[in-house]
Design an enzyme around this catalytic site. Structure first.
Site, PDB file in Angstrom:
ATOM      1  N   GLU A  91       0.831  -1.213   0.000  1.00 48.89           N
ATOM      2  CA  GLU A  91       0.000   0.000   0.000  1.00 48.89           C
ATOM      3  C   GLU A  91       0.861   1.257   0.000  1.00 48.89           C
ATOM      4  OE1 GLU A  91      -2.339   1.381  -0.970  1.00 48.89           O
ATOM      5  OE2 GLU A  91      -4.111   1.235   0.280  1.00 48.89           O
ATOM      6  N   ASP A  92       0.352   2.307  -0.607  1.00 48.17           N
ATOM      7  CA  ASP A  92       1.077   3.582  -0.623  1.00 48.17           C
ATOM      8  C   ASP A  92       1.052   4.252   0.754  1.00 48.17           C
ATOM      9  OD1 ASP A  92      -1.666   4.049  -0.763  1.00 48.17           O
ATOM     10  OD2 ASP A  92      -1.586   5.310  -2.545  1.00 48.17           O
TER      11      ASP A  92
ATOM     12  N   ASP B  35      -4.034   6.031   6.003  1.00 52.29           N
ATOM     13  CA  ASP B  35      -4.515   7.282   6.565  1.00 52.29           C
ATOM     14  C   ASP B  35      -5.533   6.929   7.656  1.00 52.29           C
ATOM     15  OD1 ASP B  35      -4.820  10.078   6.656  1.00 52.29           O
ATOM     16  OD2 ASP B  35      -6.397  10.072   5.163  1.00 52.29           O
TER      17      ASP B  35
ATOM     18  N   PHE C 266      -0.893  16.449   3.876  1.00 49.69           N
ATOM     19  CA  PHE C 266      -1.261  15.829   2.600  1.00 49.69           C
ATOM     20  C   PHE C 266      -0.013  15.782   1.718  1.00 49.69           C
ATOM     21  CE2 PHE C 266      -2.873  15.606  -1.715  1.00 49.69           C
ATOM     22  CZ  PHE C 266      -3.806  14.586  -1.594  1.00 49.69           C
TER      23      PHE C 266
ATOM     24  N   ARG D  46       1.940  12.071  -9.468  1.00 47.97           N
ATOM     25  CA  ARG D  46       2.264  10.668  -9.196  1.00 47.97           C
ATOM     26  C   ARG D  46       3.689  10.349  -9.654  1.00 47.97           C
ATOM     27  NH1 ARG D  46      -2.540   8.005  -7.804  1.00 47.97           N
ATOM     28  NH2 ARG D  46      -4.421   8.686  -8.860  1.00 47.97           N
TER      29      ARG D  46
HETATM   30  P1  5GP Z   1      -7.692   5.602   4.119  1.00 46.01           P
HETATM   31  O1  5GP Z   1      -8.742   4.662   3.656  1.00 46.01           O
HETATM   32  O2  5GP Z   1      -6.595   4.958   4.942  1.00 46.01           O
HETATM   33  O3  5GP Z   1      -8.278   6.793   4.846  1.00 46.01           O
HETATM   34  O4  5GP Z   1      -7.071   6.273   2.836  1.00 46.01           O
HETATM   35  C1  5GP Z   1      -6.178   5.633   2.062  1.00 46.01           C
HETATM   36  C2  5GP Z   1      -6.070   6.276   0.709  1.00 46.01           C
HETATM   37  O5  5GP Z   1      -6.335   7.694   0.727  1.00 46.01           O
HETATM   38  C3  5GP Z   1      -4.658   6.139   0.214  1.00 46.01           C
HETATM   39  O6  5GP Z   1      -4.453   4.899  -0.423  1.00 46.01           O
HETATM   40  C4  5GP Z   1      -4.523   7.341  -0.700  1.00 46.01           C
HETATM   41  O7  5GP Z   1      -5.018   7.037  -1.980  1.00 46.01           O
HETATM   42  C5  5GP Z   1      -5.403   8.404  -0.061  1.00 46.01           C
HETATM   43  N1  5GP Z   1      -4.581   9.285   0.817  1.00 46.01           N
HETATM   44  C6  5GP Z   1      -4.543   9.323   2.156  1.00 46.01           C
HETATM   45  N2  5GP Z   1      -3.669  10.242   2.606  1.00 46.01           N
HETATM   46  C7  5GP Z   1      -3.115  10.810   1.507  1.00 46.01           C
HETATM   47  C8  5GP Z   1      -2.125  11.829   1.299  1.00 46.01           C
HETATM   48  O8  5GP Z   1      -1.529  12.430   2.200  1.00 46.01           O
HETATM   49  N3  5GP Z   1      -1.842  12.134   0.003  1.00 46.01           N
HETATM   50  C9  5GP Z   1      -2.446  11.520  -1.054  1.00 46.01           C
HETATM   51  N4  5GP Z   1      -2.076  11.902  -2.259  1.00 46.01           N
HETATM   52  N5  5GP Z   1      -3.378  10.553  -0.903  1.00 46.01           N
HETATM   53  C10 5GP Z   1      -3.708  10.199   0.367  1.00 46.01           C
HETATM   54 MG    MG Z   2      -5.649   9.878  -4.673  1.00 45.29          MG
HETATM   55 MG    MG Z   3      -3.770   3.360  -1.675  1.00 52.30          MG
END
Ligand code: 5GP
Ligand code: MG
Ligand code: MG
Length: 188
Positions: free
Chosen positions: A103-104, A107, A156, A169
């Site tokens: 996973e990237d 959050d 962010f 990206r």
């Molecule tokens: P979660 O479901 O954990 O809240 O969100 C995960 C997804 O939200 C990540 O895979 C990503 O696509 C997006 N996301 C969360 N934080 C960031 C951030 O700081 N920057 C970007 N570009 N995307 C984020």
């Molecule tokens: Mg995104």
């Molecule tokens: Mg992701």
């Protein structure tokens, strides 16, 4: 004519390209030892995790498979919430497989919490997570991240697969954008 350079939109670099890749390669070494003989299935959620998947998987030399999934979550504001639907599914049957989600960023944890549940429902033998980045301050849903790259503050970030309005990206580091980018709209 001046050529637009995405580097000009960066306010602060949080993690350099070198530091990022060194860390991903280190974690891949540890994962290779843990998964020896298990022929793991690496799964990444598109599009954000595509870049880290390439670097991570190439740093592993044990036999493994790679698959991708595209998910969409509908919700309000900048946080993912609400119903998750599968836009493009895996082509691999995960039943009986040792799955490692690549996973990237984690959050709120909403997406991963759902995905781990879904892979377990499909009968995976085990499901673990490698997250390149983690924002611990934002966690709302339970997720066990076994392997992590870096913890970052509640900002962010873009780069290395992560986007703002689908741009950035291709930035090769992790960075915070200048406030003017958000004020003036999409990368132009
Ligand atoms: P979660 O479901 O954990 O809240 O969100 C995960 C997804 O939200 C990540 O895979 C990503 O696509 C997006 N996301 C969360 N934080 C960031 C951030 O700081 N920057 C970007 N570009 N995307 C984020
Ligand atoms: Mg995104
Ligand atoms: Mg992701």
């Amino acid at each position: 004519m001046q050529i637009k350079d995405i580097q000009d939109d960066i306010d602060e670099e949080l993690i350099s390209h070198d530091a990022l890749e060194r860390r991903i390669v280190d974690v891949a070494g540890a994962v290779s030892r843990d998964y020896e003989g298990k022929n793991p299935l690496l799964i990444a959620v598109l599009k954000g995790a595509a870049n880290v998947m390439v670097t991570f998987s190439q740093a592993m030399s044990i036999p493994l498979e790679i698959d991708y999934m595209s998910l969409s979550s509908y919700g309000s504001g900048t946080e993912s919430s609400g119903k998750i639907t599968v836009r493009e599914d895996l082509t691999t049957d995960v039943a009986g497989r040792h799955v490692l989600i690549v996973e990237d960023i984690v959050d709120s944890g909403y997406t991963l919490n759902w995905l781990v549940g879904e892979l377990n429902r499909r009968g995976a033998a085990s499901v673990e997570i490698f997250a390149m980045l983690e924002k611990p301050a934002r966690r709302k849903y339970h997720v066990d991240v076994k392997y992590r790259g870096f913890e970052i503050p509640d900002k962010f970030v873009v780069g290395y697969g992560l986007d703002y309005n689908e741009y950035y990206r291709n930035l090769n580091s992790i960075a915070v954008l200048k406030p003017s980018v958000y004020i003036e709209g999409e990368c132009a």
